[in-house]
Design a protein around this motif. Sequence first.
Motif, PDB file in Angstrom:
ATOM      1  N   GLU A  60      21.973  56.120  40.982  1.00  0.00           N
ATOM      2  CA  GLU A  60      22.771  55.845  42.180  1.00  0.00           C
ATOM      3  C   GLU A  60      22.620  54.410  42.680  1.00  0.00           C
ATOM      4  O   GLU A  60      23.471  53.912  43.412  1.00  0.00           O
ATOM      5  N   GLU A  61      21.556  53.724  42.292  1.00  0.00           N
ATOM      6  CA  GLU A  61      21.336  52.359  42.748  1.00  0.00           C
ATOM      7  C   GLU A  61      22.093  51.321  41.923  1.00  0.00           C
ATOM      8  O   GLU A  61      22.109  50.141  42.273  1.00  0.00           O
ATOM      9  N   LEU A  63      25.195  49.495  41.072  1.00  0.00           N
ATOM     10  CA  LEU A  63      26.512  49.243  41.662  1.00  0.00           C
ATOM     11  C   LEU A  63      27.374  48.392  40.738  1.00  0.00           C
ATOM     12  O   LEU A  63      26.882  47.474  40.082  1.00  0.00           O
ATOM     13  N   HIS A  64      28.662  48.726  40.701  1.00  0.00           N
ATOM     14  CA  HIS A  64      29.662  47.958  39.955  1.00  0.00           C
ATOM     15  C   HIS A  64      29.352  47.876  38.462  1.00  0.00           C
ATOM     16  O   HIS A  64      29.697  46.888  37.807  1.00  0.00           O
ATOM     17  N   ARG A  65      28.729  48.907  37.950  1.00  0.00           N
ATOM     18  CA  ARG A  65      28.487  49.002  36.513  1.00  0.00           C
ATOM     19  C   ARG A  65      28.872  50.403  36.029  1.00  0.00           C
ATOM     20  O   ARG A  65      28.287  50.939  35.096  1.00  0.00           O
ATOM     21  N   GLU A  66      29.884  50.980  36.672  1.00  0.00           N
ATOM     22  CA  GLU A  66      30.278  52.364  36.375  1.00  0.00           C
ATOM     23  C   GLU A  66      30.776  52.536  34.941  1.00  0.00           C
ATOM     24  O   GLU A  66      30.440  53.524  34.271  1.00  0.00           O
ATOM     25  N   GLN A 233      31.173  41.847  45.096  1.00  0.00           N
ATOM     26  CA  GLN A 233      30.224  42.731  44.423  1.00  0.00           C
ATOM     27  C   GLN A 233      28.782  42.314  44.712  1.00  0.00           C
ATOM     28  O   GLN A 233      27.912  43.165  44.952  1.00  0.00           O
ATOM     29  N   ASP A 236      27.855  43.438  48.130  1.00  0.00           N
ATOM     30  CA  ASP A 236      27.612  44.884  48.123  1.00  0.00           C
ATOM     31  C   ASP A 236      26.176  45.193  47.679  1.00  0.00           C
ATOM     32  O   ASP A 236      25.514  46.073  48.244  1.00  0.00           O
ATOM     33  N   ILE A 237      25.716  44.477  46.653  1.00  0.00           N
ATOM     34  CA  ILE A 237      24.364  44.711  46.141  1.00  0.00           C
ATOM     35  C   ILE A 237      23.330  44.265  47.164  1.00  0.00           C
ATOM     36  O   ILE A 237      22.311  44.941  47.375  1.00  0.00           O
ATOM     37  N   ALA A 240      23.132  46.906  49.831  1.00  0.00           N
ATOM     38  CA  ALA A 240      22.389  48.079  49.360  1.00  0.00           C
ATOM     39  C   ALA A 240      20.887  47.808  49.354  1.00  0.00           C
ATOM     40  O   ALA A 240      20.084  48.693  49.694  1.00  0.00           O
TER      41      ALA A 240
END
Length: 296
Positions: A60-61, A63-66, A233, A236-237, A240
Amino acid sequence: MRFNHSNKSSIAGLIELLSQVESKRKQGFREKPDARALAQRWHPETGFKVIHHPALIPVEELLHREKQLEQIERNTRLFLSGRPANHVLLWGARGTGKSSIIRAILTRHGGKELGMIELDRGGLAALGDLIQILGDQDRKYILFIDDLSFEANDASYKGLKALLDGSLMAPPDNVLVYASSNRRHLLPESMQDNLTAQVVEGELHEGDAIDEKVSLSERFGLWLAFHPFNQDQYLDIVRAQIETFEAATPEQTREIRDETNWQKEALMFARLRGSRSGRVAQQFVRYWLAEKLTDI
């Protein structure tokens, strides 16, 4: 040359000393992996060493690597189910989550059925020995090689090349290689390599130097590219990361976050570092909190 009693005693003492050193070395040498360990390191001179506190990352940690996570996640599930799966090369800019995704895979899937073994470049020459050891185990293993790259005169990559494809020894079904690198082709490239290219019957054929350098990375069946984060992005990190620290010091962190223009400071920090990466985001938050928490 004649040996007297003193010479013989010295030689006997030296042999005894060497025997003690060898005995101590073997006492710490683990020939087989620990079937209960989540993560281990391996080197031909020291054998297997358990990593007692592996750096695990919750999925869940990330991000932006889906997209990258989805592909390597599916590949890992295929591997665990006994179906055909590919060796994976994660390549791209520094600090963009390559190693983090591999650690997240260990967090989610590591356990009784799957372990991870970290391997540095120093052990690549003896990779065939490691594969034979792991091939006899019931458990599945992912070999993790971080920051993999080779210099122009470094021939150690040939052991890895043979393992991935091209050796008489068939790779075992219970071993996969997940490697990260800043280089797509793992070996340095130069303009000189292009000078040997030829056009044959209207088709461009690359020279031997390029063929050799590309042939290693081509043995990884799954390539995952990691490009730098854009500004949104990156922020966003950072956000978080702030929330993660806020869980430990909620009142102080929340007050600092609300009263300061952390976005502006985060972007300035990234410009000074020359990178908008997840690693830089984490470094900024630690720096930022250290500067603002006046009670420390």
